[in-house]
Design a protein around this motif. Structure first.
Motif, PDB file in Angstrom:
ATOM      1  N   ASN B  10       0.905  -1.274  -0.066  1.00  0.00           N
ATOM      2  CA  ASN B  10       0.043   0.081  -0.113  1.00  0.00           C
ATOM      3  C   ASN B  10       0.820   0.950   0.005  1.00  0.00           C
ATOM      4  O   ASN B  10       0.438   2.254  -0.743  1.00  0.00           O
ATOM      5  CB  ASN B  10      -0.750   0.300   1.154  1.00  0.00           C
ATOM      6  CG  ASN B  10      -2.130  -0.937   1.021  1.00  0.00           C
ATOM      7  OD1 ASN B  10      -2.431  -1.000  -0.028  1.00  0.00           O
ATOM      8  ND2 ASN B  10      -2.580  -1.449   2.104  1.00  0.00           N
ATOM      9  N   SER B 154      -7.277  -5.003  12.846  1.00  0.00           N
ATOM     10  CA  SER B 154      -8.165  -5.713  12.189  1.00  0.00           C
ATOM     11  C   SER B 154      -7.345  -7.104  11.777  1.00  0.00           C
ATOM     12  O   SER B 154      -7.922  -8.079  11.899  1.00  0.00           O
ATOM     13  CB  SER B 154      -8.147  -4.944  10.558  1.00  0.00           C
ATOM     14  OG  SER B 154      -8.497  -3.746  10.779  1.00  0.00           O
ATOM     15  N   ASP B 165     -12.499 -12.451   7.553  1.00  0.00           N
ATOM     16  CA  ASP B 165     -12.111 -11.218   6.996  1.00  0.00           C
ATOM     17  C   ASP B 165     -12.526 -10.120   8.284  1.00  0.00           C
ATOM     18  O   ASP B 165     -13.792 -10.343   9.026  1.00  0.00           O
ATOM     19  CB  ASP B 165     -12.432 -10.587   5.821  1.00  0.00           C
ATOM     20  CG  ASP B 165     -11.382  -9.711   5.290  1.00  0.00           C
ATOM     21  OD1 ASP B 165     -10.550  -9.215   6.114  1.00  0.00           O
ATOM     22  OD2 ASP B 165     -11.528  -9.348   4.049  1.00  0.00           O
ATOM     23  N   LYS B 167     -12.615  -5.752   9.847  1.00  0.00           N
ATOM     24  CA  LYS B 167     -12.000  -4.332   9.589  1.00  0.00           C
ATOM     25  C   LYS B 167     -12.355  -3.680  10.865  1.00  0.00           C
ATOM     26  O   LYS B 167     -13.536  -3.599  11.523  1.00  0.00           O
ATOM     27  CB  LYS B 167     -12.959  -3.532   8.725  1.00  0.00           C
ATOM     28  CG  LYS B 167     -12.048  -2.426   7.815  1.00  0.00           C
ATOM     29  CD  LYS B 167     -10.936  -3.105   6.952  1.00  0.00           C
ATOM     30  CE  LYS B 167     -10.022  -2.142   6.153  1.00  0.00           C
ATOM     31  NZ  LYS B 167     -10.557  -1.967   4.845  1.00  0.00           N
ATOM     32  N   GLU B 235     -19.826  -9.388   1.158  1.00  0.00           N
ATOM     33  CA  GLU B 235     -20.327  -8.410   0.244  1.00  0.00           C
ATOM     34  C   GLU B 235     -20.317  -7.209   0.797  1.00  0.00           C
ATOM     35  O   GLU B 235     -20.015  -6.010   0.322  1.00  0.00           O
ATOM     36  CB  GLU B 235     -21.760  -8.957  -0.509  1.00  0.00           C
ATOM     37  CG  GLU B 235     -21.522 -10.062  -1.152  1.00  0.00           C
ATOM     38  CD  GLU B 235     -21.439 -11.314  -0.555  1.00  0.00           C
ATOM     39  OE1 GLU B 235     -21.967 -11.455   0.773  1.00  0.00           O
ATOM     40  OE2 GLU B 235     -20.784 -12.118  -0.915  1.00  0.00           O
ATOM     41  N   LEU B 237     -18.804  -6.078   3.520  1.00  0.00           N
ATOM     42  CA  LEU B 237     -17.403  -5.720   4.024  1.00  0.00           C
ATOM     43  C   LEU B 237     -16.909  -5.079   2.879  1.00  0.00           C
ATOM     44  O   LEU B 237     -16.127  -4.105   2.956  1.00  0.00           O
ATOM     45  CB  LEU B 237     -16.538  -6.831   4.459  1.00  0.00           C
ATOM     46  CG  LEU B 237     -15.088  -6.547   5.162  1.00  0.00           C
ATOM     47  CD1 LEU B 237     -15.543  -6.154   6.809  1.00  0.00           C
ATOM     48  CD2 LEU B 237     -14.250  -7.633   4.969  1.00  0.00           C
ATOM     49  N   LYS B 238     -16.823  -5.651   1.598  1.00  0.00           N
ATOM     50  CA  LYS B 238     -16.177  -5.192   0.357  1.00  0.00           C
ATOM     51  C   LYS B 238     -16.901  -3.838   0.049  1.00  0.00           C
ATOM     52  O   LYS B 238     -16.171  -3.019  -0.488  1.00  0.00           O
ATOM     53  CB  LYS B 238     -16.348  -6.143  -0.537  1.00  0.00           C
ATOM     54  CG  LYS B 238     -15.194  -7.308  -0.571  1.00  0.00           C
ATOM     55  CD  LYS B 238     -14.864  -7.952  -1.926  1.00  0.00           C
ATOM     56  CE  LYS B 238     -13.435  -8.858  -1.476  1.00  0.00           C
ATOM     57  NZ  LYS B 238     -13.625  -9.930  -0.872  1.00  0.00           N
ATOM     58  N   ASN B 240     -18.448  -1.591   1.751  1.00  0.00           N
ATOM     59  CA  ASN B 240     -18.714  -0.462   2.617  1.00  0.00           C
ATOM     60  C   ASN B 240     -17.218  -0.108   3.606  1.00  0.00           C
ATOM     61  O   ASN B 240     -17.125   0.679   4.164  1.00  0.00           O
ATOM     62  CB  ASN B 240     -19.688  -0.613   3.633  1.00  0.00           C
ATOM     63  CG  ASN B 240     -21.041  -0.545   2.937  1.00  0.00           C
ATOM     64  OD1 ASN B 240     -21.279   0.079   2.149  1.00  0.00           O
ATOM     65  ND2 ASN B 240     -21.994  -1.393   3.534  1.00  0.00           N
ATOM     66  N   HIS B 241     -16.448  -1.081   3.481  1.00  0.00           N
ATOM     67  CA  HIS B 241     -15.304  -1.166   4.517  1.00  0.00           C
ATOM     68  C   HIS B 241     -14.055  -1.389   3.669  1.00  0.00           C
ATOM     69  O   HIS B 241     -12.991  -2.180   4.402  1.00  0.00           O
ATOM     70  CB  HIS B 241     -15.723  -2.029   5.490  1.00  0.00           C
ATOM     71  CG  HIS B 241     -16.824  -1.694   6.276  1.00  0.00           C
ATOM     72  ND1 HIS B 241     -17.014  -0.440   7.163  1.00  0.00           N
ATOM     73  CD2 HIS B 241     -17.893  -2.203   6.386  1.00  0.00           C
ATOM     74  CE1 HIS B 241     -18.226  -0.587   7.647  1.00  0.00           C
ATOM     75  NE2 HIS B 241     -19.022  -1.617   7.464  1.00  0.00           N
ATOM     76  N   SER B 242     -13.835  -1.091   2.549  1.00  0.00           N
ATOM     77  CA  SER B 242     -12.472  -1.476   1.966  1.00  0.00           C
ATOM     78  C   SER B 242     -11.795  -0.443   1.888  1.00  0.00           C
ATOM     79  O   SER B 242     -10.543  -0.557   1.386  1.00  0.00           O
ATOM     80  CB  SER B 242     -12.994  -1.794   0.242  1.00  0.00           C
ATOM     81  OG  SER B 242     -13.427  -0.693  -0.301  1.00  0.00           O
ATOM     82  N   SER B 274      -7.158   8.196   2.669  1.00  0.00           N
ATOM     83  CA  SER B 274      -6.364   7.155   2.516  1.00  0.00           C
ATOM     84  C   SER B 274      -5.159   7.210   3.321  1.00  0.00           C
ATOM     85  O   SER B 274      -4.103   8.139   3.213  1.00  0.00           O
ATOM     86  CB  SER B 274      -5.861   7.088   1.069  1.00  0.00           C
ATOM     87  OG  SER B 274      -4.713   6.134   0.848  1.00  0.00           O
TER      88      SER B 274
END
Lengths: 325, 325
Positions: B10, B154, B165, B167, B235, B237-238, B240-242, B274
């Motif tokens: 990242n 996390s 998974d 977060k 779904e 998580l991907k 709303n929390h990516s 970010s």
């Protein structure tokens, strides 16, 4: 470090208090244009007429200039930078390049260090504008002032015929502030950023309607703002408006990412009960810094942009890394 | 300045993007421990195995180390400071003095400059702690983090049996924040400062009650906090929390005046979409600074405390004084 003060108004008194909070600093002399016998200060320092200042060249490590930016500092800072390490709070933004050049020439001649435009704006706000711009090259800058007292605007009201005393507060517009923090990148007019609120004491029988109109229509000072005028008694002014609070914030919003899809907000915020005392506290920290630079053999004019942060602190590099990094 | 990156996670990708926003920087090489053929990057830089890095000693002005603080940086930064000017974001606060000493020794041997612990905390938050302490010697310090994603927390949840998974968000407690800003100088326990909110995806048929208990009672990570656990679908998580948002604030409150009667609040606040991209933007600004220091002939380890602010900016001193002071 041995500190001298030139000028004993609000700022000079603030420096006197700030010295007491810094164990490595000692106030040795206060210089005044008045008769020294008329000046009562709150410490053991000598009080002297400014005509004697040259005799103190070797007895003062840093001279803090506490005069005004309009006429005092443009003359004093270059003059005394030949004899002393000096700190000033010159705040006429447009004339900074010229003032810097004058101080630089003198300080280099005298082998001294002079730092100009120290305080919170210019000063800490400038630093935060600069850091934020270096970090987020693509973005927008905003500065809001207040809620706080503007001495210049208060003075302008006092000059109106029929006015006995006045206090003016500059207030940021909450809606504008929120739009900025939400990364909406608003284009804000002067009127949209700040409002002005005035508390005015008038002579008995004075024409309040005329005074209010004169305030609201005063060019440069009020005509570009939404201004509120309250007429109050001298007692109320003294009881509720005798402080000199100020503050404000510097905000930079910017974008990063492959598609500039990420927003960032960097905000620096000050809330100050006493504008001159806080400014004085900044002056002392930078006095420490230029004293160190001077001992290293440096000379010439500096600004807050030139000073490594660690030079402001009484702690060693090792202590700072251990406790503050 | 020619930039090299070691490590393409990242943070490495963030640096790659940040270079594109700084016209005076060019990314020339990305070094990886993986097979370079497997790495697809988003720029024209060469991709190379780290074993080839020594051949680039004269082709890179600053190497930005994008590895982790636990095991990568303690080894990499001292190692490469012998060959390159280096920047890292080492963030294990307790080990900073040791890391500094190691990098200092290597960098001096190699005649290079190495700056450690660059980013926002440590980094910009440290700077603001230091400036505020130098200016207000009598006061209290507070740091709040969030709302933002903690990768460490996390990861800790992901290691629990039955979890697919997760977060975790760190959230400052609003009441505590307000008490600090009101100059109440509260003594705050860990629990009173932050809460933790977890979004967890579990295997079909997993024992949710047991997982929730394991999270909430996990020592160091969660047991000292009020923690909320939400079980959601992959779904959700991907969707709303990516993201990897973060932020927080550093506040110092302090007093001035003859009777310490005036309160002041200095607040530095970050709101970041970010975390790695913002950190990368800070890394590039400090890469510019150490490149300049290196050209001046300096060597050894540095931190953000040692760097004159102007060194971070592509603008000249004259431009800075004119536009930002």
């Amino acid at each position: 470090m041995r500190i001298g003060i030139l000028g004993y108004g609000n700022l000079g008194r603030g420096v006197e208090n700030a010295v007491k909070q810094n164990p490595d600093a000692e106030l040795v002399a206060v210089f005044t244009r008045r008769n020294p016998a008329d000046l009562k200060i709150n410490s053991d320092a000598k009080v002297l007429n400014v005509s004697e200042i040259e005799n103190w060249k070797d007895k003062i490590d840093v001279l803090i200039l506490c005069g005004g930016s309009a006429t005092d500092l443009p003359e004093q800072t270059p003059k005394y930078a030949k004899m002393f390490n000096v700190v000033d709070s010159f705040d006429t933004h447009a004339r900074i390049p010229e003032h810097f050049a004058n101080v630089d020439k003198s300080a280099k001649e005298g082998g001294k260090v002079g730092i100009i435009s120290v305080g919170w704006d210019p000063g800490l706000f400038s630093l935060n504008r600069m850091y934020a711009n270096a970090i987020l090259p693509e973005g927008s800058d905003y500065t809001f002032w207040g809620k706080g007292v503007s001495q210049g605007h208060s003075d302008a009201i006092r000059r109106i015929d029929g006015v006995l005393d006045a206090k003016q507060y500059t207030i940021p517009v909450e809606k504008a502030l929120q739009a900025v923090k939400n990364c909406e990148n608003p284009q804000l007019s002067t009127r949209e950023k700040h409002t002005r609120e005035c508390f005015v004491v008038v002579k008995e029988g004075a024409d309040k309607a005329r005074i209010e109109k004169e305030i609201k229509e005063m060019p440069n000072y009020f005509s570009d703002y939404d201004t509120t005028v309250h007429f109050i008694s001298m007692e109320e002014l003294k009881a509720n408006h005798s402080g000199i609070p100020h503050g404000g914030c510097v905000i930079r919003t910017g974008v990063t990412g492959a598609n500039k899809e990420h927003n960032h907000v960097i905000e620096y915020n000050l809330k100050l009960d006493s504008n001159p005392e806080f400014t004085s506290s900044v002056l002392i920290a930078y006095a420490r810094a230029i004293y160190r630079l001077s001992k290293e053999g440096q000379s010439g004019a500096k600004t807050v942009f030139d000073i490594p942060p660690a030079y402001l602190s009484p702690k060693s590099g090792e202590e700072l890394r251990k406790t503050m990094l």
